[in-house]
Motif scaffolding. Structure first.
Motif, PDB file in Angstrom:
ATOM      1  N   LYS A  37      50.173  48.120  44.221  1.00 28.36           N
ATOM      2  CA  LYS A  37      49.177  47.781  43.194  1.00 28.36           C
ATOM      3  C   LYS A  37      49.806  47.197  41.930  1.00 28.36           C
ATOM      4  O   LYS A  37      49.208  46.361  41.258  1.00 28.36           O
ATOM      5  CB  LYS A  37      48.337  49.021  42.854  1.00 28.36           C
ATOM      6  CG  LYS A  37      47.413  49.466  43.985  1.00 28.36           C
ATOM      7  CD  LYS A  37      46.550  50.635  43.562  1.00 28.36           C
ATOM      8  CE  LYS A  37      45.462  50.941  44.598  1.00 28.36           C
ATOM      9  NZ  LYS A  37      45.990  51.305  45.907  1.00 28.36           N
ATOM     10  N   GLU A  38      51.026  47.623  41.614  1.00 24.12           N
ATOM     11  CA  GLU A  38      51.666  47.121  40.393  1.00 24.12           C
ATOM     12  C   GLU A  38      52.097  45.659  40.537  1.00 24.12           C
ATOM     13  O   GLU A  38      52.355  44.972  39.538  1.00 24.12           O
ATOM     14  CB  GLU A  38      52.877  47.989  40.040  1.00 24.12           C
ATOM     15  CG  GLU A  38      54.053  47.914  41.016  1.00 24.12           C
ATOM     16  CD  GLU A  38      53.848  48.725  42.280  1.00 24.12           C
ATOM     17  OE1 GLU A  38      54.699  48.612  43.180  1.00 24.12           O
ATOM     18  OE2 GLU A  38      52.833  49.460  42.376  1.00 24.12           O
ATOM     19  N   GLN A  55      42.287  49.579  39.201  1.00 20.23           N
ATOM     20  CA  GLN A  55      43.471  50.160  39.831  1.00 20.23           C
ATOM     21  C   GLN A  55      44.722  49.300  39.679  1.00 20.23           C
ATOM     22  O   GLN A  55      45.808  49.720  40.077  1.00 20.23           O
ATOM     23  CB  GLN A  55      43.206  50.383  41.325  1.00 20.23           C
ATOM     24  CG  GLN A  55      42.037  51.298  41.630  1.00 20.23           C
ATOM     25  CD  GLN A  55      41.742  51.353  43.122  1.00 20.23           C
ATOM     26  OE1 GLN A  55      42.592  51.049  43.949  1.00 20.23           O
ATOM     27  NE2 GLN A  55      40.511  51.733  43.455  1.00 20.23           N
ATOM     28  N   TYR A  56      44.583  48.114  39.096  1.00 20.16           N
ATOM     29  CA  TYR A  56      45.702  47.169  39.064  1.00 20.16           C
ATOM     30  C   TYR A  56      46.185  46.960  37.626  1.00 20.16           C
ATOM     31  O   TYR A  56      45.570  46.219  36.850  1.00 20.16           O
ATOM     32  CB  TYR A  56      45.287  45.847  39.711  1.00 20.16           C
ATOM     33  CG  TYR A  56      44.840  46.052  41.141  1.00 20.16           C
ATOM     34  CD1 TYR A  56      45.783  46.228  42.146  1.00 20.16           C
ATOM     35  CD2 TYR A  56      43.489  46.135  41.487  1.00 20.16           C
ATOM     36  CE1 TYR A  56      45.392  46.461  43.471  1.00 20.16           C
ATOM     37  CE2 TYR A  56      43.094  46.364  42.796  1.00 20.16           C
ATOM     38  CZ  TYR A  56      44.049  46.527  43.779  1.00 20.16           C
ATOM     39  OH  TYR A  56      43.662  46.773  45.076  1.00 20.16           O
ATOM     40  N   PRO A  57      47.304  47.590  37.255  1.00 24.68           N
ATOM     41  CA  PRO A  57      47.759  47.574  35.857  1.00 24.68           C
ATOM     42  C   PRO A  57      48.260  46.220  35.376  1.00 24.68           C
ATOM     43  O   PRO A  57      48.278  45.964  34.173  1.00 24.68           O
ATOM     44  CB  PRO A  57      48.891  48.611  35.851  1.00 24.68           C
ATOM     45  CG  PRO A  57      49.388  48.642  37.267  1.00 24.68           C
ATOM     46  CD  PRO A  57      48.178  48.404  38.117  1.00 24.68           C
ATOM     47  N   ASN A  58      48.674  45.339  36.302  1.00 25.85           N
ATOM     48  CA  ASN A  58      49.245  44.046  35.903  1.00 25.85           C
ATOM     49  C   ASN A  58      48.368  42.864  36.297  1.00 25.85           C
ATOM     50  O   ASN A  58      48.855  41.740  36.438  1.00 25.85           O
ATOM     51  CB  ASN A  58      50.637  43.894  36.522  1.00 25.85           C
ATOM     52  CG  ASN A  58      51.598  44.966  36.031  1.00 25.85           C
ATOM     53  OD1 ASN A  58      51.681  45.228  34.830  1.00 25.85           O
ATOM     54  ND2 ASN A  58      52.302  45.609  36.950  1.00 25.85           N
ATOM     55  N   PRO A  79      38.495  45.400  33.917  1.00 23.93           N
ATOM     56  CA  PRO A  79      39.228  45.046  32.702  1.00 23.93           C
ATOM     57  C   PRO A  79      38.439  44.057  31.849  1.00 23.93           C
ATOM     58  O   PRO A  79      37.863  43.100  32.372  1.00 23.93           O
ATOM     59  CB  PRO A  79      40.516  44.399  33.241  1.00 23.93           C
ATOM     60  CG  PRO A  79      40.666  44.923  34.627  1.00 23.93           C
ATOM     61  CD  PRO A  79      39.271  45.127  35.146  1.00 23.93           C
ATOM     62  N   THR A  82      40.882  40.572  30.885  1.00 20.94           N
ATOM     63  CA  THR A  82      41.477  39.769  31.943  1.00 20.94           C
ATOM     64  C   THR A  82      40.630  38.526  32.192  1.00 20.94           C
ATOM     65  O   THR A  82      39.412  38.633  32.344  1.00 20.94           O
ATOM     66  CB  THR A  82      41.588  40.586  33.252  1.00 20.94           C
ATOM     67  OG1 THR A  82      42.361  41.752  32.998  1.00 20.94           O
ATOM     68  CG2 THR A  82      42.246  39.771  34.350  1.00 20.94           C
TER      69      THR A  82
END
Length: 309
Positions: A37-38, A55-58, A79, A82
């Motif tokens: 996920k990162e 769930q996706y920090p980047n 987000p 984004t």
């Protein structure tokens, strides 16, 4: 960098295959499989389960696989900073134009009425109308609405359009803004909704609007189910003010089996399939934006979060 595909219609593998065929080196994952996920920088989505984007920090881009993006704004966990992109696809526009044309011609020539009569073994010829005899009004003159308007003009229809800001399309009478909505409606016999779904347009197809249309006007909603107030449409049909409606979109999809639309003789239904993103046409622009992400360049077809489209 990697892409995750999030959708619930069984088409993840097809999209994954199309992306890999164009760029074998790209990392593409289904959200249903184990994946890092990162490493995910782009989410290619269509009506994703709410909460999955968080769930996706980047994550650096939320790419809608269709022209609509309202479902993204409906996810309060998505987000907020984004960038969002949407599909601008010539096939989407031409497919939509063909669908609208087919619906209008079927109504002009009484095809839907004859199908009902056929079931009852009822031989009852009806007076038909000609293309030059009716005025088509299109609400929303973006890519889909503009091409639909242009094509209807080519076929000889009288066409007018209404949008938030004034648009100039050859052969189309243009109306714009709230102050010009009533005159647009007053002279529209076939109303085609191709508006984006925003807080300002939600529920716009309601009793008040229907009453401003001429008696026996016909409604075509190929935009979003959220534009329609279902109870108001049923009332306008049952009271005889509207002659009928063709619907491709609904508040809940698939439409629940007990919904009154299923059995209504004046409603023609299609299962949200008037215009569908084609993987071979859309994938190149997805990959173009993926490369732009890696090079810190401006994204194509970026959504204005303030406008909602």
């Amino acid at each position: 960098m990697a892409i995750v595909i999030i959708r619930q219609d069984g088409k993840i593998d097809a999209w994954k295959k199309a992306l890999k065929e164009r760029n074998p080196s790209i990392e593409v994952y289904s959200y249903l499989e184990e994946h890092p996920k990162e490493s995910i920088t782009m989410a290619l989505i269509w009506k994703h389960p709410k909460g999955t984007l968080a769930q996706y920090p980047n994550l650096k881009c939320i790419a809608s696989a269709g022209a609509g993006v309202d479902y993204i704004f409906d996810d309060s966990t998505a987000p907020t900073n984004t960038p969002i992109t949407r599909v601008v696809d010539p096939y989407l526009a031409s497919d939509m134009s063909e669908h609208v044309l087919a619906v209008i011609l079927a109504e002009l020539k009484n095809f839907n009425t004859y199908k009902l009569q056929q079931v009852d073994h009822n031989w009852n010829p009806k007076e038909y109308r000609r293309i030059q005899d009716v005025t088509i009004g299109i609400m929303g003159l973006g890519e889909l609405g503009a091409l639909t308007a242009k094509n209807l003009v080519k076929y000889g229809f009288q066409v007018q359009g209404w949008s938030r800001s004034k648009k100039e399309i050859e052969g189309v009478q243009a109306f714009a803004g709230q102050e010009q909505l009533d005159p647009f409606l007053n002279s529209t016999e076939f109303l085609v909704c191709l508006l984006p779904l925003t807080p300002q347009t939600e529920g716009i197809l309601n009793r008040s609007l229907f009453l401003k249309l001429p008696k026996n006007a016909y409604i075509i909603n190929v935009a979003r189910g959220g534009h329609m107030v279902d109870e108001d449409l049923l009332h306008a049909l049952d009271s005889g003010h509207l002659s009928g409606a063709s619907l491709d979109v609904y508040h809940e999809e698939p439409l629940p089996g007990d919904h009154p639309f299923w059995q209504h003789p004046k409603i023609f239904m299609t299962p949200h399939y008037a215009s569908v993103s084609d993987t071979h046409s859309v994938v190149p622009q997805i990959l173009e934006n993926y490369e732009r992400l890696g090079n810190n360049r401006e994204l194509l077809n970026k959504v204005n979060r303030t406008k909602g489209y």
